[in-house]
Motif scaffolding. Structure first.
Motif, PDB file in Angstrom:
ATOM      1  N   GLY A  56      41.425  36.582  33.149  1.00  0.00           N
ATOM      2  CA  GLY A  56      42.659  37.343  33.310  1.00  0.00           C
ATOM      3  C   GLY A  56      43.562  36.748  34.368  1.00  0.00           C
ATOM      4  O   GLY A  56      44.795  36.708  34.206  1.00  0.00           O
ATOM      5  N   GLY A 103      45.984  47.378  34.152  1.00  0.00           N
ATOM      6  CA  GLY A 103      46.735  46.177  33.805  1.00  0.00           C
ATOM      7  C   GLY A 103      48.104  46.513  33.247  1.00  0.00           C
ATOM      8  O   GLY A 103      49.101  45.848  33.565  1.00  0.00           O
ATOM      9  N   TYR A 216      49.537  41.031  31.343  1.00  0.00           N
ATOM     10  CA  TYR A 216      48.916  41.918  32.332  1.00  0.00           C
ATOM     11  C   TYR A 216      48.002  42.941  31.655  1.00  0.00           C
ATOM     12  O   TYR A 216      46.941  43.302  32.201  1.00  0.00           O
ATOM     13  CB  TYR A 216      49.991  42.632  33.154  1.00  0.00           C
ATOM     14  CG  TYR A 216      50.612  41.746  34.207  1.00  0.00           C
ATOM     15  CD1 TYR A 216      50.059  41.645  35.476  1.00  0.00           C
ATOM     16  CD2 TYR A 216      51.751  40.997  33.925  1.00  0.00           C
ATOM     17  CE1 TYR A 216      50.611  40.826  36.441  1.00  0.00           C
ATOM     18  CE2 TYR A 216      52.323  40.166  34.877  1.00  0.00           C
ATOM     19  CZ  TYR A 216      51.747  40.087  36.136  1.00  0.00           C
ATOM     20  OH  TYR A 216      52.307  39.256  37.082  1.00  0.00           O
ATOM     21  N   ALA A 219      44.852  41.107  30.636  1.00  0.00           N
ATOM     22  CA  ALA A 219      44.079  40.824  31.849  1.00  0.00           C
ATOM     23  C   ALA A 219      43.321  42.072  32.303  1.00  0.00           C
ATOM     24  O   ALA A 219      42.143  42.001  32.673  1.00  0.00           O
ATOM     25  CB  ALA A 219      45.001  40.332  32.962  1.00  0.00           C
ATOM     26  N   LEU A 222      40.317  42.579  30.169  1.00  0.00           N
ATOM     27  CA  LEU A 222      39.271  41.612  30.538  1.00  0.00           C
ATOM     28  C   LEU A 222      38.569  42.035  31.818  1.00  0.00           C
ATOM     29  O   LEU A 222      37.344  41.852  31.953  1.00  0.00           O
ATOM     30  CB  LEU A 222      39.885  40.223  30.696  1.00  0.00           C
ATOM     31  CG  LEU A 222      40.437  39.587  29.414  1.00  0.00           C
ATOM     32  CD1 LEU A 222      41.244  38.338  29.740  1.00  0.00           C
ATOM     33  CD2 LEU A 222      39.291  39.243  28.463  1.00  0.00           C
ATOM     34  N   TYR A 223      39.299  42.601  32.768  1.00  0.00           N
ATOM     35  CA  TYR A 223      38.670  43.085  33.998  1.00  0.00           C
ATOM     36  C   TYR A 223      37.695  44.221  33.688  1.00  0.00           C
ATOM     37  O   TYR A 223      36.641  44.338  34.323  1.00  0.00           O
ATOM     38  CB  TYR A 223      39.722  43.572  34.986  1.00  0.00           C
ATOM     39  CG  TYR A 223      40.731  42.539  35.400  1.00  0.00           C
ATOM     40  CD1 TYR A 223      40.456  41.180  35.327  1.00  0.00           C
ATOM     41  CD2 TYR A 223      42.003  42.907  35.853  1.00  0.00           C
ATOM     42  CE1 TYR A 223      41.385  40.227  35.695  1.00  0.00           C
ATOM     43  CE2 TYR A 223      42.940  41.965  36.237  1.00  0.00           C
ATOM     44  CZ  TYR A 223      42.632  40.629  36.143  1.00  0.00           C
ATOM     45  OH  TYR A 223      43.571  39.683  36.511  1.00  0.00           O
TER      46      TYR A 223
END
Length: 317
Positions: A56, A103, A216, A219, A222-223
């Motif tokens: 990310g 995000g 964003y 990302a 993905l976090y």
């Protein structure tokens, strides 16, 4: 020098690949246990979390942004998944979607209000960290209280003398999927175009704000997935986990050859950069060297990577 410049510009991952190779050779010479299956297995498992978060971070840096909230968002996702009194599958989904929502919040503040990414993510870092501490009361959730689904990413798979976890395989799948999206889809080309020159991208018909928002949002998702890997790796959920994840993810991306000015780099380099950072930790530990020298070496590598990037941009211009 022109040939070297052109080669590095076309293939940013060459530099980290050479550094990783030299690192492995040097540490193997210093201590042959570095190349043992057990040590390599540990290296890969410890790399997985930062490598997942760095995916990310790479997307955001490719658009000339930066994310300082990466670690806080991952911890938020992990604590929500671990503490909610709902079926494990629902808790896991809520945790992952919390990362996605965080995000999206970053993306909205950057695209709709026009705030700089550094300021936005610095603010959400504090907000999310405070929210986690308030929600959890600073308490951790031990592994004995976690359902099997949340700790599934920590299950070990033996391949000969090499031991990996399902979390490592999941991170590898994340790299393949996002790498394909960056290299083979219109969205990926738009991400590079926006990072290289947003005004030119806008004139070419690319909806810059939409691309930025999607970066964003992806990302954040993905976090959330990285938080699942984190729970499996730690065998518990703690609000104080991965305290250095922000700096480590940025370090991995920069050492991996992705330009802080956007528009150049990729996930191959990011993965190599993550392995380099962890190789120094494992190699210096086996060599009996103080951990502070690892920080010194990583700092030198970061400055060197940014210097090479500046040289490439200067010669290119």
């Amino acid at each position: 020098m022109r040939r070297v410049h052109d080669l590095l510009h076309r293939h940013p991952s060459i530099s980290p690949a050479v550094i990783l190779l030299l690192t492995c050779v040097v540490f193997t010479v210093l201590n042959q246990r570095f190349a043992a299956p057990a040590a390599l297995s540990l290296l890969v498992q410890q790399t997985a979390i930062v490598a997942a978060l760095a995916i990310g971070q790479t997307l955001i840096i490719l658009t000339a942004g930066i994310d300082l909230s990466v670690g806080a968002i991952a911890v938020l996702s992990s604590m929500l998944a671990a503490m909610l009194s709902v079926p494990p599958s629902v808790a896991l989904l809520v945790g992952i979607m919390a990362g996605f929502a965080a995000g999206c919040l970053n993306g909205l503040l950057v695209t709709r209000i026009g705030l700089p990414p550094f300021i936005v993510t610095l603010g959400t870092l504090s907000i999310v960290t405070a929210a986690v501490l308030i929600y959890t009361g600073g308490r951790s959730v031990p592994g004995a209280r976690l359902p099997d689904l949340l700790t599934w990413t920590g299950e070990v798979i033996n391949i000969g003398g090499f031991r990996i976890t399902t979390g490592v395989l999941m991170v590898a799948a994340m790299y393949l999927v996002v790498g394909f999206a960056l290299g083979q889809t219109a969205w990926g080309r738009h991400v590079y175009a926006v990072g290289d020159d947003p005004d030119a991208a806008r004139l070419a018909g690319i909806r810059v704000n939409r691309v930025l928002f999607s970066v964003y949002a992806v990302a954040g998702l993905l976090y959330g997935l990285a938080a699942w890997v984190l729970i499996g790796r730690a065998g518990a959920a703690s609000p104080n986990a991965i305290a250095n994840a922000n700096l480590e993810s940025i370090t991995a991306v920069v050492i991996g050859g992705t330009s802080l000015f956007g528009g150049r780099g990729g996930l191959t380099g990011t993965l190599l950069g993550s392995l380099i950072v962890q190789s120094f930790a494992v190699g210096l530990s086996l060599a009996g060297v103080d951990n502070q020298y690892r920080l010194l070496a990583v700092g030198v590598l970061v400055i060197g990577a940014v210097s090479v990037d500046q040289w490439i941009r200067r010669v290119r211009s």
